[in-house]
Design an enzyme around this catalytic site. Sequence first.
Site, short mmCIF file in Angstrom:
data_model
loop_
_atom_site.label_atom_id
_atom_site.label_comp_id
_atom_site.label_asym_id
_atom_site.label_seq_id
_atom_site.Cartn_x
_atom_site.Cartn_y
_atom_site.Cartn_z
N HIS A 27 0.85 -1.19 0.00
CA HIS A 27 0.00 0.00 0.00
C HIS A 27 0.88 1.23 0.00
O HIS A 27 2.03 1.22 0.45
CB HIS A 27 -0.94 0.01 1.21
CG HIS A 27 -0.29 0.35 2.51
ND1 HIS A 27 -0.12 1.65 2.94
CD2 HIS A 27 0.25 -0.42 3.47
CE1 HIS A 27 0.49 1.65 4.12
NE2 HIS A 27 0.74 0.40 4.46
N CYS A 28 0.34 2.31 -0.57
CA CYS A 28 1.03 3.60 -0.50
C CYS A 28 0.21 4.49 0.44
O CYS A 28 -0.44 4.00 1.34
CB CYS A 28 1.19 4.22 -1.89
SG CYS A 28 -0.35 4.44 -2.80
N ILE A 29 0.21 5.77 0.20
CA ILE A 29 -0.47 6.66 1.13
C ILE A 29 -1.98 6.59 1.01
O ILE A 29 -2.70 6.80 1.97
CB ILE A 29 0.03 8.11 0.92
CG1 ILE A 29 1.49 8.19 1.38
CG2 ILE A 29 -0.81 9.12 1.68
CD1 ILE A 29 2.11 9.55 1.22
#
Length: 635
Positions: A27-29
Amino acid sequence: MASKYDGLARIIIQNVGGKSNVISLTHCITRLRFKLKDESKANTEILKNTDGIVTVMKSGGQYQVVIGNHVPDVYEVVCKIGGFGEEPQEADGEKPQKRQKLFSALIDTISGVFQPILGVFCATGLIKGILAILTFTGVLTAESGTYQLLYAVADGFFYYLPVILGYTASKKFGLNPFTGIALGCALVYPKVVALTSKDVMEVLFAGTMFESNIYATFMKIPVIMPKSGYPSSVVPIILAVYVASKIEKFWKRVIPDVIKNFLVPTLTLMVAAPLTFVVVGPLANSIAAVIGYLTQAAYNASPVLEGAIVGAFWQVLVIFGLHWGLVPVYIMNLKTQGFDSFMQPYFAASFAQTAVVAAVMLKTKDKNLKSLCIPATISGIFGVTEPAIYGISLPKKKPFIISCVAASIGGAIIGAGNVKKYMSGALGIFGFPTFINPANNDTSSIPWVTAGVVVASLIAFAACFIIYRDEETKKVSEVLPARKPGKFNLVSPVKGNTVALDQVEDTAFASGILGTGIAVMPEEGIVYAPADGTITALFPTGHAIGMVTEDGAEIVIHVGLDTVNLNGKGFTPLTEAGSQVKKGQELLKFDMDLIQAAGYSILTPVVISNPNTFSDIIPTDADHVNPGETLITVI
């Protein structure tokens, strides 16, 4: 304790094709980023219409489920419920159905390695920018304790980047993450870094572009390192982890299980670490040497041509750590001439990069992307562009390309002015004073470098602002109509006696973590559709069915407990995922006698996995139900 995201997590796992369809998850932000074996198995339309999901996008070989700022919490629950561990999910003999193109695969790898650290990346870059302002204005001095402690946080993150990337790259390539960390630690180990300050043992290829200093040997094999060592480097650790992941898989296949726990990492490190120092590192050095030689030749032929080349490719070189091929020439010029003109076209690149991110920030309607662009733009103004590159422009490709083109034009202008830099140090806007000759206060380089920066920034900003568009997904017909106030009923999918869900001898169902509902002890081996809707998942083993009703209820019908272990034996599916079904339609037949003879319960939980989207869910109080009779009332 159940999380408020349990229902959402179940829907996501079910509609990306189930756990067996997931190769890896990061996952990223703002987004869950899945690598799927077969994207056609994912129910994109259903995910888009699920509360808690902003949208779904497909980019760079990733299936991206956009959640928002609380994505880390959702990610944690998805991993817990889906059982996703440290290594990519990979079924025996199964490979992703689609191979990525080289460029997309490269960007996907780099982005995937950097995505988990983007928030901190932005933070440390921003701290550096703030410190630059404070020292420039005289509020702090570089010698003060306040400055030193804050700078330790900001610069320490970059210095020990190989250690951090050792972890994230391991997650990407499926290596034990602590093995990756160990490789990163080796690259920045003080005694290894200190080797480059010792007397040279031998010089290889003296007088050629491949001239290299040997500071140590490994079993009589020369160890060649850049003069600054490997702190803050990127490519060596990523390549090292990739190689180590292959080595680890080999040892896992040949080493007995009873000693795998300690012997696999031992043998992996003993092979991967030397390869990192004697093969991976020197390979990067050789490529850098060729780049330096060719760039010097271009400068000798035409400073304008060399300026355009350096400006265009500087950011690419930085990404791969190959800019070190130019740094030695820069340092040598400062020491021998008191200035350098060779490398200075790079100065336009950071401003061009910052300009495209600023354009994206103003153009995008994605609030989450905008919130990421703000700190990246601020840190970029002060010369720290890694958050902008890895977090925004590179994954989106076009902004990165635009910045390279604009930097090339700015670099050509700087080259044409034969701009001279008299000292190293400050970056970004605080780098301008380094172009003033301290001996006589000559500022003749300032107009040229200013022109290069301004032109590059304007071109980058204008082009990106015109061209950039938020990623769009195909418009599809609505799967779920707008919900109307009131209630609707789900009829029983099986005939039999009812059992309260908390009495089911399966913790996942009994605790409500999989949804709200009721269980039925079947009297016949047929499962019927409890409502009109769409089959969203039909497990290959046939033991469980997922569907979404026309009223928006996500239903899971699980025939028996632990019956997945039968591998489909005794189950005969009568429909398939994606099918539209009508209430009362036969979905599945199962052999009750065979299942029970194998030692498994046929108790069948029926749950709604998105209970939080409704006001109330009321199971029937009847002791016995027939197919077609109300089992659950949803308000």
